[in-house]
Scaffold this motif. Structure first.
Motif, short mmCIF file in Angstrom:
data_model
loop_
_atom_site.label_atom_id
_atom_site.label_comp_id
_atom_site.label_asym_id
_atom_site.label_seq_id
_atom_site.Cartn_x
_atom_site.Cartn_y
_atom_site.Cartn_z
N SER A 186 3.90 8.39 4.91
CA SER A 186 3.77 9.52 5.82
C SER A 186 2.34 9.98 6.02
N ASN A 187 1.45 9.71 5.05
CA ASN A 187 0.04 10.10 5.24
C ASN A 187 -0.84 8.89 5.54
N ARG A 188 -0.20 7.80 5.97
CA ARG A 188 -0.88 6.59 6.44
C ARG A 188 -1.49 5.77 5.31
N GLU A 189 -1.05 5.97 4.07
CA GLU A 189 -1.39 5.03 3.00
C GLU A 189 -0.36 3.90 3.05
N VAL A 190 -0.61 2.82 2.34
CA VAL A 190 0.31 1.68 2.32
C VAL A 190 1.26 1.82 1.14
N TYR A 191 2.57 1.79 1.42
CA TYR A 191 3.52 1.85 0.31
C TYR A 191 3.45 0.55 -0.49
N ASP A 192 3.32 0.70 -1.80
CA ASP A 192 3.20 -0.44 -2.71
C ASP A 192 4.19 -0.22 -3.84
N MET A 193 5.20 -1.07 -3.91
CA MET A 193 6.23 -0.85 -4.92
C MET A 193 5.75 -1.14 -6.33
N TYR A 194 4.52 -1.65 -6.49
CA TYR A 194 3.95 -1.89 -7.81
C TYR A 194 2.92 -0.82 -8.19
N GLN A 195 2.92 0.30 -7.49
CA GLN A 195 2.14 1.46 -7.87
C GLN A 195 3.08 2.58 -8.30
N PHE A 196 2.57 3.53 -9.05
CA PHE A 196 3.36 4.71 -9.43
C PHE A 196 3.15 5.78 -8.36
N THR A 197 4.04 5.78 -7.36
CA THR A 197 3.98 6.74 -6.26
C THR A 197 5.36 7.33 -6.04
N ALA A 198 5.43 8.30 -5.12
CA ALA A 198 6.72 8.95 -4.86
C ALA A 198 6.71 9.60 -3.49
N ALA A 199 7.91 9.81 -2.98
CA ALA A 199 8.11 10.57 -1.74
C ALA A 199 8.75 11.90 -2.10
N HIS A 200 8.29 12.97 -1.46
CA HIS A 200 8.81 14.31 -1.72
C HIS A 200 8.87 15.08 -0.41
N LYS A 201 9.82 15.99 -0.30
CA LYS A 201 10.03 16.68 0.97
C LYS A 201 9.00 17.79 1.22
N THR A 202 8.51 18.46 0.16
CA THR A 202 7.68 19.65 0.39
C THR A 202 6.35 19.66 -0.35
N LEU A 203 6.10 18.76 -1.29
CA LEU A 203 4.79 18.72 -1.94
C LEU A 203 3.74 18.21 -0.95
N PRO A 204 2.52 18.73 -0.99
CA PRO A 204 1.48 18.28 -0.06
C PRO A 204 1.16 16.80 -0.27
N LEU A 205 0.65 16.16 0.78
CA LEU A 205 0.23 14.76 0.70
C LEU A 205 -1.29 14.69 0.83
N PRO A 206 -2.00 14.07 -0.13
CA PRO A 206 -1.43 13.62 -1.40
C PRO A 206 -1.44 14.75 -2.43
N SER A 207 -0.61 14.62 -3.44
CA SER A 207 -0.61 15.50 -4.61
C SER A 207 -0.07 14.68 -5.77
N PHE A 208 0.01 15.30 -6.94
CA PHE A 208 0.41 14.56 -8.13
C PHE A 208 1.50 15.32 -8.88
N ALA A 209 2.39 14.56 -9.51
CA ALA A 209 3.48 15.18 -10.26
C ALA A 209 3.84 14.31 -11.45
N ARG A 210 4.30 14.95 -12.50
CA ARG A 210 4.88 14.21 -13.63
C ARG A 210 6.39 14.22 -13.45
N VAL A 211 7.00 13.04 -13.41
CA VAL A 211 8.45 12.91 -13.28
C VAL A 211 8.99 12.45 -14.62
N THR A 212 9.96 13.18 -15.15
CA THR A 212 10.53 12.89 -16.47
C THR A 212 12.02 12.62 -16.35
#
Length: 414
Positions: free
Chosen positions: A146-172
């Motif tokens: 959505s922010n014109r980066e390339v989705y890479d399934m071998y990176q630690f990334t995520a899609a979220h409905k309301t967090l700004p792009l880009p931002s960072f989160a810990r998912v547990t």
């Protein structure tokens, strides 16, 4: 060119999230981590890991452009897929949490998808949410986010409905304590009850690929915050510590076995062909040869080749062995401590080979393995076993082990 028309179009084209867990096998190519990232969060990776990621960075796949429906969903009638191998997530570095400007594209607020309106958060501090996580894989690999980066399934990334792009989160993962820091660079998942859509690598790291979804906590993180570190050890880490303590206790109580010379078994010969360092050169697959008495030698890759193809099945030779009455009468100490399903990876006629095989498991992020000896047929065999918390996680763990070239491990009971 009409700029007012272009910008909204770019915002809409990248709002993509999978509607169900990806299916196997995948036919898409592979990619990886870009340069400039470092290990963050739990900090530290196995010593054998290369600098950066073992997977080459993904580039845009032009064939993934277009095919959008109203609301920005990408190919909703096409099933997602995942690779036929399990990536070595232990060597993929977590993203460095930094202060970044919001992307020009992908942060329109409010925005509407499938008739529902969403508002991007102005401030991510103190944001915590619990719910269901899903993940997306090869169908989206190489597609612009959505922010014109390339989705890479071998990176630690995520899609979220309301967090700004880009931002960072810990998912547990609230079921097993595993956690990972992700870079939020996409929008989704647009399904009721789901709070985050993880990249395939992040899903493997959290252990949710077997079921397709997981019960998670999403916590926004800022540079310098203490929550960049996991709050407590995961269940996997606790099991590994308990298994290590059990192994040490067994070793201290058992006299050293007399040295004996026996012929190498098929699995010993397989391990002898494993690379001594346990780490392939960056960008190249690690290959081993499996020798079986009635089958030709086959190549086994623990990292994806440049053009992934279905991985050949590795034949396994098993031999029934008599048990000692003492072993049959009571569970082993490691099983008492771990209290879990035990997977037997292989039996070795050479202790050094068993140690090397356990090193290969550790290098792939599979921890908690134990080695025990047993007398069979007038010789000593060393059994390599790995604990799993339940049968569901045992099935996923067995797939990872099989992907390393050891064949399919078996559930055992002493």
């Amino acid at each position: 060119m009409n700029i007012r028309w272009l910008v909204p179009g770019l915002i809409v084209l990248a709002l993509a999230a999978c509607s169900s867990a990806p299916k196997k096998p995948a036919t898409a190519g592979h990619g990886g981590k870009p340069s400039g990232t470092v290990v963050q969060g739990k900090g530290g990776r196995p010593a054998h890991c290369p600098e950066g990621s073992p997977y080459a960075a993904a580039t845009e796949d032009l064939s993934t452009r277009g095919n959008y429906t109203a609301g920005g969903l990408y190919k909703p009638g096409v099933k997602d897929t995942t690779p036929s191998y399990v990536p070595n997530v232990a060597c993929i570095p977590e993203p460095l949490v930094t202060n970044e400007d919001r992307s020009v594209i992908g942060n329109k607020s409010p925005y509407v998808v499938l008739g529902k309106q969403y508002k991007v958060l102005d401030d991510t501090r103190n944001y915590v949410e619990r719910g269901t996580a899903s993940y997306y894989g090869a169908k989206f690999h190489g597609r612009l986010t959505s922010n014109r980066e390339v989705y890479d399934m071998y990176q630690f990334t995520a899609a979220h409905k309301t967090l700004p792009l880009p931002s960072f989160a810990r998912v547990t993962n609230l079921d097993n304590g595993e956690s990972v820091i992700v870079r939020v660079n996409d929008r989704g998942p647009f399904h009721d009850g789901r709070v985050v859509d993880l990249s395939y690598a992040a899903a493997v790291r959290l252990g949710i690929t077997q079921r397709g979804t997981g019960n998670v906590e999403v916590r926004a993180v800022q540079p310098g915050e203490t929550n960049l570190m996991a709050q407590k050890p995961s269940r996997r880490e606790r099991r590994a510590a308990e298994a290590a303590a059990a192994t040490a206790a067994v070793a201290s109580a058992r006299p050293a076995p007399a040295a004996r010379v026996v012929a190498d078994s098929d699995i010993d010969r397989l391990v002898n062909r494993l690379p001594a360092g346990g780490a392939p050169a960056r960008g190249q697959p690690a290959t081993t040869q499996a020798a079986v008495s009635t089958m030709p030698e086959v190549a086994v890759s623990s990292l994806p080749p440049s053009a992934p193809a279905p991985r050949p099945a590795v034949p396994v030779v098993t031999t029934a062995m008599p048990r000692s009455p003492a072993l049959a009468s009571s569970p082993s100490l490691s099983q008492k401590v771990v209290g879990a399903v035990m997977l037997q990876v292989a039996s070795f006629s050479n202790r050094d080979n068993a140690n090397r095989a356990m090193g290969q498991l550790n290098a792939a992020g599979i921890v908690g393995a134990t080695i025990s000896d047993i007398a069979a047929g007038g010789r000593t065999l060393w059994r390599l076993r790995v604990p799993a918390s339940d049968h569901a996680s045992a099935a996923e763990l067995a797939g990872r082990i099989s992907g390393l070239g050891f064949g399919s491990p078996q559930i055992v009971k002493d």
